[in-house]
Design an enzyme around this catalytic site. Structure first.
Site, PDB file in Angstrom:
ATOM      1  N   THR A  48       0.827  -1.201   0.000  1.00 26.80           N
ATOM      2  CA  THR A  48       0.000   0.000   0.000  1.00 26.80           C
ATOM      3  C   THR A  48       0.866   1.257   0.000  1.00 26.80           C
ATOM      4  OG1 THR A  48      -1.536  -1.253   1.366  1.00 26.80           O
ATOM      5  CG2 THR A  48      -2.000   1.073   1.089  1.00 26.80           C
ATOM      6  N   TYR A 111     -12.544  -4.180  -0.502  1.00 27.94           N
ATOM      7  CA  TYR A 111     -13.792  -3.768  -1.140  1.00 27.94           C
ATOM      8  C   TYR A 111     -14.826  -4.890  -1.235  1.00 27.94           C
ATOM      9  CZ  TYR A 111     -17.189  -1.411  -4.053  1.00 27.94           C
ATOM     10  OH  TYR A 111     -18.352  -0.856  -4.511  1.00 27.94           O
ATOM     11  N   TYR A 137      -1.226 -10.066   5.226  1.00 26.00           N
ATOM     12  CA  TYR A 137      -1.286  -8.678   5.694  1.00 26.00           C
ATOM     13  C   TYR A 137      -2.720  -8.345   6.073  1.00 26.00           C
ATOM     14  CZ  TYR A 137      -0.686  -3.539   5.503  1.00 26.00           C
ATOM     15  OH  TYR A 137      -0.661  -2.199   5.787  1.00 26.00           O
ATOM     16  N   ARG A 142      -8.185  -0.409   6.061  1.00 22.93           N
ATOM     17  CA  ARG A 142      -8.094  -0.169   4.620  1.00 22.93           C
ATOM     18  C   ARG A 142      -8.951  -1.146   3.819  1.00 22.93           C
ATOM     19  NH1 ARG A 142      -4.100   3.471   1.795  1.00 22.93           N
ATOM     20  NH2 ARG A 142      -2.763   4.271   3.431  1.00 22.93           N
ATOM     21  N   LYS A 165       1.654  -9.783   8.803  1.00 23.93           N
ATOM     22  CA  LYS A 165       1.786  -8.373   9.156  1.00 23.93           C
ATOM     23  C   LYS A 165       0.441  -7.928   9.711  1.00 23.93           C
ATOM     24  CE  LYS A 165       2.578  -3.778   7.132  1.00 23.93           C
ATOM     25  NZ  LYS A 165       2.720  -3.010   5.865  1.00 23.93           N
ATOM     26  N   ILE A 207       7.114  -4.114   9.841  1.00 26.72           N
ATOM     27  CA  ILE A 207       7.172  -3.702   8.433  1.00 26.72           C
ATOM     28  C   ILE A 207       6.793  -2.232   8.462  1.00 26.72           C
ATOM     29  CG2 ILE A 207       6.289  -4.046   6.104  1.00 26.72           C
ATOM     30  CD1 ILE A 207       5.861  -6.982   6.861  1.00 26.72           C
TER      31      ILE A 207
END
Length: 295
Positions: A48, A111, A137, A142, A165, A207
């Site tokens: 991202t 989404y 992740y 998000r 992550k 990270i």
């Protein structure tokens, strides 16, 4: 399970653009080399922070190629190949494997909001398509979906799914993850400001976004903690806390790109729909950097 050491400090690298918003591959090479020289054990490319949603498939593959060419063998190179389409993620993962990356990072599909079973099948199916180690992740802020610890524990049984992550922002969730995941499954902080708390709960490292500008000090903090000097680790965390918050005053990677430009790194602007930091935001970022004598 595969055993691989990605390292303790990995940088989620920005993708430098020219003024006309084409990928600046030469600058990406220079930045990758700099990050490795300033403490990063590995780099995550086209996550991202690297503006993966606005990079084309060909741009991603070329980025993977040039970064492997530049720092491969000196640092781990992890390719961000996840997306909201399982089939497209498989295609990109296999292309990244051919380029020679050390692993892939798969973000929760965004989404389309799959169920926990959908998440399990998505990640398991992509992992089965590659021999590379897989880093999951989780960033529900998000993606709109939270990878629950029970699902992560199921995925940890897949041989080449080796790390997570975690950026849900819940220390209770981190505690539960560490409780249910195998001891040899690696947990990383996905939030700079939560690295130290997560280390205390059994994470291996971070990270990081802020390692673009304070990589050596983040490495010092991790080393202090792992050597048992928790007092020093806390001192460094508090010293860096203004940066940890200041580089997230608006949507990532807008602030870190502004910071890198202030430091002379020519990271360029972000691509739409992101826009550059405002004058006020840039001033705040500049003050944050100045307070640590970075500029």
């Amino acid at each position: 399970m595969l055993t691989i050491d990605f390292g303790r400090l990995l940088t989620a690298m920005v993708t430098p653009f020219t003024k006309d918003l084409t990928v600046n591959y030469n600058q990406a090479r220079k930045l990758a080399r700099h990050l490795v020289q300033s403490g990063s054990d590995g780099l995550v490319i086209s996550g991202t922070t690297g503006e993966s949603p606005t990079l084309t498939r060909d741009e991603k593959i070329e980025l993977f190629r040039v970064i492997v060419e530049e720092v491969g063998g000196q640092a781990t190179v992890i390719a961000g190949t996840g997306g909201y389409s399982t089939a497209d993620s498989i295609t990109l993962t296999q292309a990244a494997e051919k380029v020679g990356v050390d692993g892939v990072m798969l973000v929760c599909p965004y989404y389309n909001k799959p169920s926990q079973e959908g998440l399990y099948e998505h990640f398991k199916t992509i992992a089965a398509s590659t021999n590379l180690p897989v880093l999951l992740y989780n960033i529900p802020g998000r993606t709109g979906v939270n990878l629950l610890p029970a699902t992560a524990a199921r995925l940890a049984q897949v041989d080449n799914i080796v790390a997570l992550k975690e950026a849900a922002g819940s220390m209770d969730q981190v505690s539960e993850l560490r409780r249910v995941l195998p001891d040899d499954f690696t947990l990383y902080s996905g939030d700079d400001s939560l690295t130290l708390p997560m280390l205390a709960l059994g994470a291996k490292g971070v990270i990081s976004v802020c390692s673009h500008v304070v990589g050596p000090r983040i490495k010092d903090m991790i080393n202090a903690f792992t050597s048992g000097n928790t007092t020093l680790a806390t001192q460094i965390h508090l010293e860096l806390y203004p940066v940890f918050k200041g580089l997230f005053i608006t949507t990532n990677p807008v602030p870190v790109k502004a910071a890198m430009n202030l430091l002379g790194w020519n990271a360029g602007p972000p691509r739409l729909p992101l826009v550059e930091a405002t004058a006020d935001e840039k001033e705040k970022i500049k003050s944050t950097l100045a307070a640590l004598k970075l500029i």
